[in-house]
Design an enzyme around this catalytic site. Structure first.
Site, mmCIF file in Angstrom:
data_model
loop_
_atom_site.group_PDB
_atom_site.id
_atom_site.type_symbol
_atom_site.label_atom_id
_atom_site.label_comp_id
_atom_site.label_asym_id
_atom_site.label_seq_id
_atom_site.Cartn_x
_atom_site.Cartn_y
_atom_site.Cartn_z
ATOM 1 N N THR A 201 19.291 36.169 -2.400
ATOM 2 C CA THR A 201 19.338 34.758 -1.999
ATOM 3 C C THR A 201 18.554 33.919 -3.006
ATOM 4 O OG1 THR A 201 19.568 35.236 0.321
ATOM 5 C CG2 THR A 201 18.370 33.225 -0.203
ATOM 6 N N ARG A 229 28.573 36.125 10.979
ATOM 7 C CA ARG A 229 27.110 36.281 11.099
ATOM 8 C C ARG A 229 26.403 35.159 10.332
ATOM 9 N NH1 ARG A 229 22.761 36.977 7.123
ATOM 10 N NH2 ARG A 229 21.085 38.142 8.103
ATOM 11 N N VAL A 230 25.390 34.596 10.944
ATOM 12 C CA VAL A 230 24.597 33.565 10.262
ATOM 13 C C VAL A 230 23.170 34.081 10.131
ATOM 14 C CG1 VAL A 230 23.690 31.210 10.426
ATOM 15 C CG2 VAL A 230 26.045 31.688 11.129
ATOM 16 N N GLY A 231 22.595 33.950 8.945
ATOM 17 C CA GLY A 231 21.233 34.436 8.721
ATOM 18 C C GLY A 231 20.195 33.340 8.867
ATOM 19 N N ASP A 232 19.029 33.578 8.278
ATOM 20 C CA ASP A 232 17.916 32.636 8.414
ATOM 21 C C ASP A 232 18.012 31.451 7.446
ATOM 22 O OD1 ASP A 232 17.552 34.615 6.349
ATOM 23 O OD2 ASP A 232 15.555 33.774 6.024
ATOM 24 N N THR A 252 13.359 34.673 1.600
ATOM 25 C CA THR A 252 14.442 35.625 1.307
ATOM 26 C C THR A 252 14.064 36.954 1.955
ATOM 27 O OG1 THR A 252 15.581 36.882 -0.394
ATOM 28 C CG2 THR A 252 13.382 36.125 -0.957
ATOM 29 N N GLY A 253 15.044 37.612 2.538
ATOM 30 C CA GLY A 253 14.737 38.878 3.195
ATOM 31 C C GLY A 253 15.709 39.142 4.322
ATOM 32 N N GLY A 255 17.286 38.548 7.271
ATOM 33 C CA GLY A 255 17.334 37.280 7.996
ATOM 34 C C GLY A 255 17.066 37.347 9.484
HETATM 35 N N1 ASP Z 1 17.828 36.029 4.159
HETATM 36 C C1 ASP Z 1 19.212 36.204 3.823
HETATM 37 C C2 ASP Z 1 19.992 36.470 5.074
HETATM 38 O O1 ASP Z 1 19.545 37.209 5.906
HETATM 39 C C3 ASP Z 1 19.437 37.316 2.857
HETATM 40 C C4 ASP Z 1 18.624 37.235 1.597
HETATM 41 O O2 ASP Z 1 17.507 36.746 1.620
HETATM 42 O O3 ASP Z 1 19.093 37.667 0.562
HETATM 43 O O4 ASP Z 1 21.088 35.980 5.190
#
Ligand code: ASP
Length: 334
Positions: A201, A229-232, A252-253, A255
């Protein structure tokens, strides 16, 4: 004699009044300007020495440098932190190296679905978009949601129809799919465990000359994610947060953990309510709280005084920063 003394006293009083006035009102009104600064990330994860060839490593570094330069020029010319954040993220969205815009991961159905958000610390205004399939630069759409709609978060076809009102550039979903991502998708189909745990990300936080903070994040999400799916990253408070009173954060991580722990806002809240500084607050969340839940990732952050943090609990995180009048600094590993 008496009259002379009273004259002298009067003159002394007048002189002292004038000089006092002069001291209080300098001719040039000095407006206090902040020393601007900018931080970027290109994702955290299993980024270990030797994983990438020197050429590939340099490609990542050069792209982060290029993005920092774009942001630096905007801030140096008295541009806003929101302008800098949007422009920096657009550079990374256009690069196939990162998991955002072109080069994003594919869903379990083989399409790209993009999430992004942006926040203005001056007025805590914010905008986010999720499940975007045809807008070339989702961060720009997020900014339009923030500045031209009464909403904070829009998703899918509704968000894309909203983009049409402003003539934002549209592309076919195939534009986002690189050969590397298609290969990754095919591999993931045949193995139960997702092997590539580098997230990729992108995000940016900035402090401008007027002391305003901003944050933004853009992603394709987790590789192998279910469609829908929706992330953070598009969630204000989870993946992105900015408030002039505390800090600006982009995460980033993994989510799901970042949503459950409201990571970006948690760091701001620790500063606001507990009086921690940015380093203490971000270490508390990234280095102590998340690892207890096996939640991996990192953040970049900046506070109103230009202090910068980039903590992560993974092997590495693509990251870089630049401060007014100083050289940029880009790194990948611990
Ligand atoms: N945080 C992002 C998600 O979960 C993924 C990422 O950080 O690469 O969608």
């Amino acid at each position: 004699m008496k009259t002379i003394i009273s004259y002298l006293t009067l003159i002394i009083i007048l002189i002292s009044i004038i000089s006092c006035k002069d001291n209080k009102q300098p001719n040039n009104k000095t407006i206090q300007k902040s020393k601007f600064a900018l931080v970027v990330h290109g994702g955290a994860g299993s980024i270990t020495k030797g994983k990438y060839s020197i050429e590939k490593e340099n490609e990542y570094k050069n792209k982060l440098e290029e993005a920092l330069k774009v942001g630096y020029e905007i801030l140096n010319a008295n541009g806003s932190s929101v302008d800098a954040v949007e422009s920096v993220i657009r550079v990374l969205e256009d690069s196939p190296l990162f998991n955002s815009g072109k080069g994003a991961v594919l869903t379990d159905l083989g399409d790209v679905e993009l999430d992004a958000s942006i926040m203005d610390g001056k007025n805590i205004n914010a905008g986010g978009v999720a499940g975007i399939k045809h807008i070339k630069n989702p961060i720009t759409l997020a900014r339009f949601v923030m500045e031209h709609s009464p909403h904070v978060l829009m998703f899918g076809s509704g968000a894309e129809t909203f983009a049409d009102e402003f003539g934002l550039q549209k592309v076919d979903n195939n534009y986002f799919k690189t050969e590397e991502r298609i290969n990754q998708f095919n591999k993931n189909k045949t193995s139960a465990k997702i092997k590539d745990s580098k997230f990729g990300t992108v995000g940016c936080v900035a402090l401008d000359k007027n002391g305003n903070l901003a944050a933004g994040t853009s992603t394709g999400g987790m590789s192998g994610k279910k469609f829908g799916r929706v992330g953070d990253s598009p969630i204000i408070g989870a993946g992105t947060y900015a408030n002039n009173n505390t800090c600006a954060i982009s995460a980033t991580g993994h989510g799901e953990y970042f949503i459950r722990n409201v990571v970006a806002y948690d760091i701001s809240a620790l500063m606001e309510y507990k009086g921690l500084n940015l380093k203490e607050a971000s270490d508390q969340v990234i280095k102590y709280k998340l690892p207890k839940q096996n939640a991996s990732g990192g953040i970049i952050g900046i506070d109103k005084n230009g202090n910068i943090v980039m903590p992560f609990n993974t092997d590495g995180m693509f990251r870089g920063f630049i401060k007014e009048g100083e050289k940029s600094n880009v790194s990948n590993y611990k």
